[in-house]
Design a protein around this motif. Structure first.
Motif, PDB file in Angstrom:
ATOM      1  N   GLY A 201       0.496  -1.002  -0.038  1.00 36.49           N
ATOM      2  CA  GLY A 201       0.265  -0.107   0.099  1.00 36.49           C
ATOM      3  C   GLY A 201       0.670   1.481  -0.243  1.00 36.49           C
ATOM      4  O   GLY A 201       2.038   1.516   0.916  1.00 36.49           O
ATOM      5  N   CYS A 202       0.426   2.390  -1.145  1.00 39.01           N
ATOM      6  CA  CYS A 202       1.027   3.591  -1.218  1.00 39.01           C
ATOM      7  C   CYS A 202       0.668   4.406  -0.536  1.00 39.01           C
ATOM      8  O   CYS A 202       1.268   5.603  -0.455  1.00 39.01           O
ATOM      9  N   GLY A 203      -0.231   4.992   0.690  1.00 35.67           N
ATOM     10  CA  GLY A 203      -0.877   5.353   1.289  1.00 35.67           C
ATOM     11  C   GLY A 203       0.090   5.719   2.086  1.00 35.67           C
ATOM     12  O   GLY A 203      -0.733   6.833   3.433  1.00 35.67           O
ATOM     13  N   GLY A 204       1.053   5.055   3.016  1.00 41.66           N
ATOM     14  CA  GLY A 204       1.681   4.494   4.095  1.00 41.66           C
ATOM     15  C   GLY A 204       1.675   4.118   5.258  1.00 41.66           C
ATOM     16  O   GLY A 204       2.344   3.224   5.818  1.00 41.66           O
ATOM     17  N   ALA A 205       0.691   2.764   5.014  1.00 43.20           N
ATOM     18  CA  ALA A 205       0.883   1.684   6.066  1.00 43.20           C
ATOM     19  C   ALA A 205       1.882   1.087   5.716  1.00 43.20           C
ATOM     20  O   ALA A 205       2.189   0.016   6.502  1.00 43.20           O
ATOM     21  N   GLY A 206       1.792   0.293   4.313  1.00 45.99           N
ATOM     22  CA  GLY A 206       2.361  -0.122   3.578  1.00 45.99           C
ATOM     23  C   GLY A 206       1.925  -2.225   3.912  1.00 45.99           C
ATOM     24  O   GLY A 206       2.978  -2.594   3.446  1.00 45.99           O
ATOM     25  N   PHE A 207       0.589  -1.692   3.714  1.00 49.64           N
ATOM     26  CA  PHE A 207       0.384  -3.510   3.254  1.00 49.64           C
ATOM     27  C   PHE A 207       0.054  -3.924   2.117  1.00 49.64           C
ATOM     28  O   PHE A 207      -0.073  -3.646   1.121  1.00 49.64           O
ATOM     29  N   SER A 208       0.569  -5.615   2.314  1.00 43.95           N
ATOM     30  CA  SER A 208       0.231  -6.299   1.297  1.00 43.95           C
ATOM     31  C   SER A 208      -1.213  -5.653   0.023  1.00 43.95           C
ATOM     32  O   SER A 208      -1.901  -6.329   1.265  1.00 43.95           O
ATOM     33  N   ALA A 462       4.043   7.530   2.573  1.00 44.36           N
ATOM     34  CA  ALA A 462       2.700   7.907   1.554  1.00 44.36           C
ATOM     35  C   ALA A 462       4.690   8.386   0.543  1.00 44.36           C
ATOM     36  O   ALA A 462       3.353   8.333  -0.395  1.00 44.36           O
ATOM     37  N   GLY A 463       5.385   8.508   1.271  1.00 47.53           N
ATOM     38  CA  GLY A 463       5.964   8.643   0.049  1.00 47.53           C
ATOM     39  C   GLY A 463       6.468  10.543  -0.281  1.00 47.53           C
ATOM     40  O   GLY A 463       6.192  11.109  -1.742  1.00 47.53           O
ATOM     41  N   ALA A 464       7.017  11.030   0.457  1.00 53.02           N
ATOM     42  CA  ALA A 464       7.023  12.258   0.757  1.00 53.02           C
ATOM     43  C   ALA A 464       8.609  13.341   1.090  1.00 53.02           C
ATOM     44  O   ALA A 464       8.671  13.232   2.547  1.00 53.02           O
ATOM     45  N   VAL A 465       9.113  13.395   0.340  1.00 53.26           N
ATOM     46  CA  VAL A 465       9.971  13.608   0.718  1.00 53.26           C
ATOM     47  C   VAL A 465      10.487  15.364   0.888  1.00 53.26           C
ATOM     48  O   VAL A 465      10.587  15.841   0.157  1.00 53.26           O
ATOM     49  N   ILE A 466      10.722  15.798   2.150  1.00 51.23           N
ATOM     50  CA  ILE A 466      10.579  16.953   2.645  1.00 51.23           C
ATOM     51  C   ILE A 466      12.222  17.222   2.649  1.00 51.23           C
ATOM     52  O   ILE A 466      12.889  16.576   4.031  1.00 51.23           O
ATOM     53  N   VAL A 467      13.029  18.408   2.169  1.00 49.36           N
ATOM     54  CA  VAL A 467      14.523  18.390   2.891  1.00 49.36           C
ATOM     55  C   VAL A 467      14.272  19.639   3.229  1.00 49.36           C
ATOM     56  O   VAL A 467      13.793  20.650   3.025  1.00 49.36           O
ATOM     57  N   LEU A 468      15.241  20.028   4.578  1.00 47.58           N
ATOM     58  CA  LEU A 468      15.767  20.763   4.777  1.00 47.58           C
ATOM     59  C   LEU A 468      16.956  21.077   5.271  1.00 47.58           C
ATOM     60  O   LEU A 468      17.969  20.418   5.179  1.00 47.58           O
TER      61      LEU A 468
END
Length: 571
Positions: A201-208, A462-468
């Motif tokens: 799952g691509c929403g955050g939980a990563g369940f099969s 969910a696949g969201a990279v935030i750069v600081l």
């Protein structure tokens, strides 16, 4: 929840009253109640245009025979249903926009504007974002804020990016995988390919994904539902908006494939209300699919029929929690359910319900077309699969990128994002949105994949990279994330409702130079209670940003506890 004009919406049903009925009688009773209340939420939204709004609510209560207190309960809960003056300006106060323009809200207020902070608007790639008069403005700067608001905003195009392997059709006619399944009825073949792919799952939980589909398929029920969760609202997440605007046909095909596999005749897309361009694109794609015979009755001249409905969220991050989403679809406040039971067996209207994220469904046509082994072999550094990732923050090329899972975070930021903006050095990054917390630059060689990030004490989410970049105050960044979760808590459970506010109060005192001697111990105690006892993932993940700063930037925290901000950001 507001639907398109042709939509069917499923409001609340008292299952207790139906326990004594036979299965067939139960479904008839459910359908009758659904038909009677099907336009309640849409009517509620329209009634708010009446002056005064209270008169509209009273009239709606009489017309629908709905208790007035229930309507007030809904209006008071959902941000999108709360009337605002036409000149009210809602300024995004979350991380990507704060990193770009930290003083935008104060500048507008000083200029006499009716400006207020709001949660992430889903346009993190073009900060800063604000909303006024039902429109979203992006790329607003403190210097040019007044000029930006005197002209109509330009049409917001999808974020930059390209998905080369996501679309198996490459411009050709879509829905061939759906046509094959509708005519062959070989649902087991689809499940085998999903299992071989390892898609999670691509929403955050990563369940099969294969396992979830199989569980719903195995449920003995006369009616089942499939729901596409398109309500991404976490700071840093905007990849689903990109997919819905650029590849809506893939989302529809994945959704209907799922319905055929699990045995559902009704499928819904629950869409974030700020995503107007996505709604337009999805509506057009759905009309095209109906003309092709890919949805509706007798799909591709087969015995299969799947009705697809687009439902627009009434607003709020909590609506993206899957059980809260179901509550909204049933006409109630978005308050998560206690689990078990889980939606796979007891979901919408108590029926088995499959809920998948936009990206998860969008990958299914390519996996079925090319085979699960193709997808699994596409990863790097021991990881399997592909992923669509949103990149924002202090980076040169923010946008949406398709990557191989296992790509190292530093390589992703450098190769896809063009490195840190203004030639500065990387200080930290959030690998999976606000829920993932922060990792320091020293850990930027970690692969962007489920297991490596978990081992590093974070998550892909969910696949969201935030750069600081260097110069960012990590305590201030943690406070920004904490405020988001505090603001978006539904308030149902005490650990989340009280814990988020207490953590905000503690860290805000740090940024004001007013730390108390026992603050560290208190933070640890409150965070542990929230993680162990909150009903849903919002309360469980809310402390992560602060805990990660305590773990990876202890010297910076210590300086704040002694009244000093090393980066000169906090007053």
């Amino acid at each position: 929840m507001i639907a398109n004009p042709a939509a069917t919406i499923y409001p609340a049903v008292s299952l207790v009253r139906l326990l004594a009925l036979s299965p067939a009688a139960t479904m008839r009773a459910v359908t009758k109640r659904q038909e009677r209340d099907s336009r309640l939420m849409a009517s509620l939204a329209r009634s708010l245009g009446v002056t005064p709004p209270a008169a509209g609510l009273r009239q709606l209560a009489e017309q629908t025979r709905t208790p007035l207190h229930r309507l007030h309960g809904l209006v008071s809960f959902f941000p999108h249903l709360q009337a605002q003056p036409d000149d009210a300006i809602a300024v995004c106060s979350d991380l990507s926009c704060r990193l770009a323009e930290p003083h935008l809200l104060e500048t507008l207020q000083a200029a006499g504007k009716a400006a207020r902070p709001c949660s992430c608007l889903g346009h993190c790639e073009r900060p800063a974002a604000l909303a006024m008069g039902g429109r979203i403005y992006t790329g607003v700067t403190t210097r040019g804020a007044a000029d930006e608001l005197t002209r109509a905003p330009t049409v917001v195009s999808p974020p930059g990016g390209e998905c080369h392997r996501l679309d198996p059709y490459d411009g050709a006619a879509p829905y061939s995988q759906l046509r094959r399944l509708a005519t062959s009825n070989d649902a087991e073949a689809v499940l085998r390919q999903l299992h071989a792919s390892g898609l999670r799952g691509c929403g955050g939980a990563g369940f099969s994904t294969a396992r979830k589909w199989a569980v719903v398929r195995e449920q003995p029920a006369e009616e089942k539902f499939v729901v596409c969760n398109a309500d991404e609202s976490e700071p840093g997440t905007f990849k689903d908006r990109f997919l819905l605007e650029r590849y809506p046909h893939l989302v529809i095909e994945g959704l209907v494939l799922a319905a055929l596999v699990v045995g559902a005749r009704k499928a819904l897309v629950f869409l974030r209300h700020e995503y107007e361009a996505a709604r337009v694109a999805l509506t057009a794609a759905l009309a095209a699919a109906q003309q092709l015979g890919a949805v509706g009755e007798a799909m591709f001249q087969s015995r299969h029929a799947v009705e697809v409905t687009i439902c627009v969220s009434p607003g709020g991050y909590i609506c993206g929690e899957e059980s809260a989403l179901l509550e909204v679809l049933e006409g109630r406040r978005a308050e998560p359910r206690n689990r078990p039971p889980f939606p796979a067996s007891h979901g919408l209207w108590g029926q088995p319900t499959l809920i998948n994220n936009v990206e998860t469904l969008a990958w299914v046509p390519a996996i079925v077309a090319h085979g699960g082994d193709w997808f699994a072999a596409s990863g790097l550094n021991g990881s399997a699969g592909l992923k669509v990732v949103a990149l924002s923050g202090q980076v040169n090329r923010p946008g949406v990128y398709e990557i191989a899972l296992g790509l190292r975070a530093r390589d992703f930021i450098e190769q896809y994002g063009g490195g840190v903006r203004d030639g500065r050095r990387l200080k930290a990054f959030a690998p999976g949105g606000a829920s993932a917390g922060f990792l320091p630059a020293a850990l930027s060689n970690v692969p962007l994949a489920f297991e490596p990030l978990a081992a590093a004490g974070s998550m892909l989410g969910a696949g969201a990279v935030i750069v600081l970049a260097q110069g960012t105050c990590m305590v201030d960044a943690a406070l920004t994330q904490l405020r988001f979760f505090r603001n978006e808590s539904c308030g149902k459970c005490a650990p989340c409702r009280l814990g988020t506010q207490q953590l905000v109060d503690i860290v805000a005192a740090w940024t004001d130079g007013k730390a108390a001697p026992n603050d560290r111990a208190l933070v640890t105690e409150v965070a542990a209670a929230m993680q162990a006892t909150s009903i849903c993932g919002l309360g469980q993940a809310a402390p992560n940003a602060l805990l990660s700063v305590l773990a990876h930037f202890p010297e910076e925290v210590e300086a704040h506890l002694h009244g000093r901000c090393p980066e000169g950001v906090c007053p």
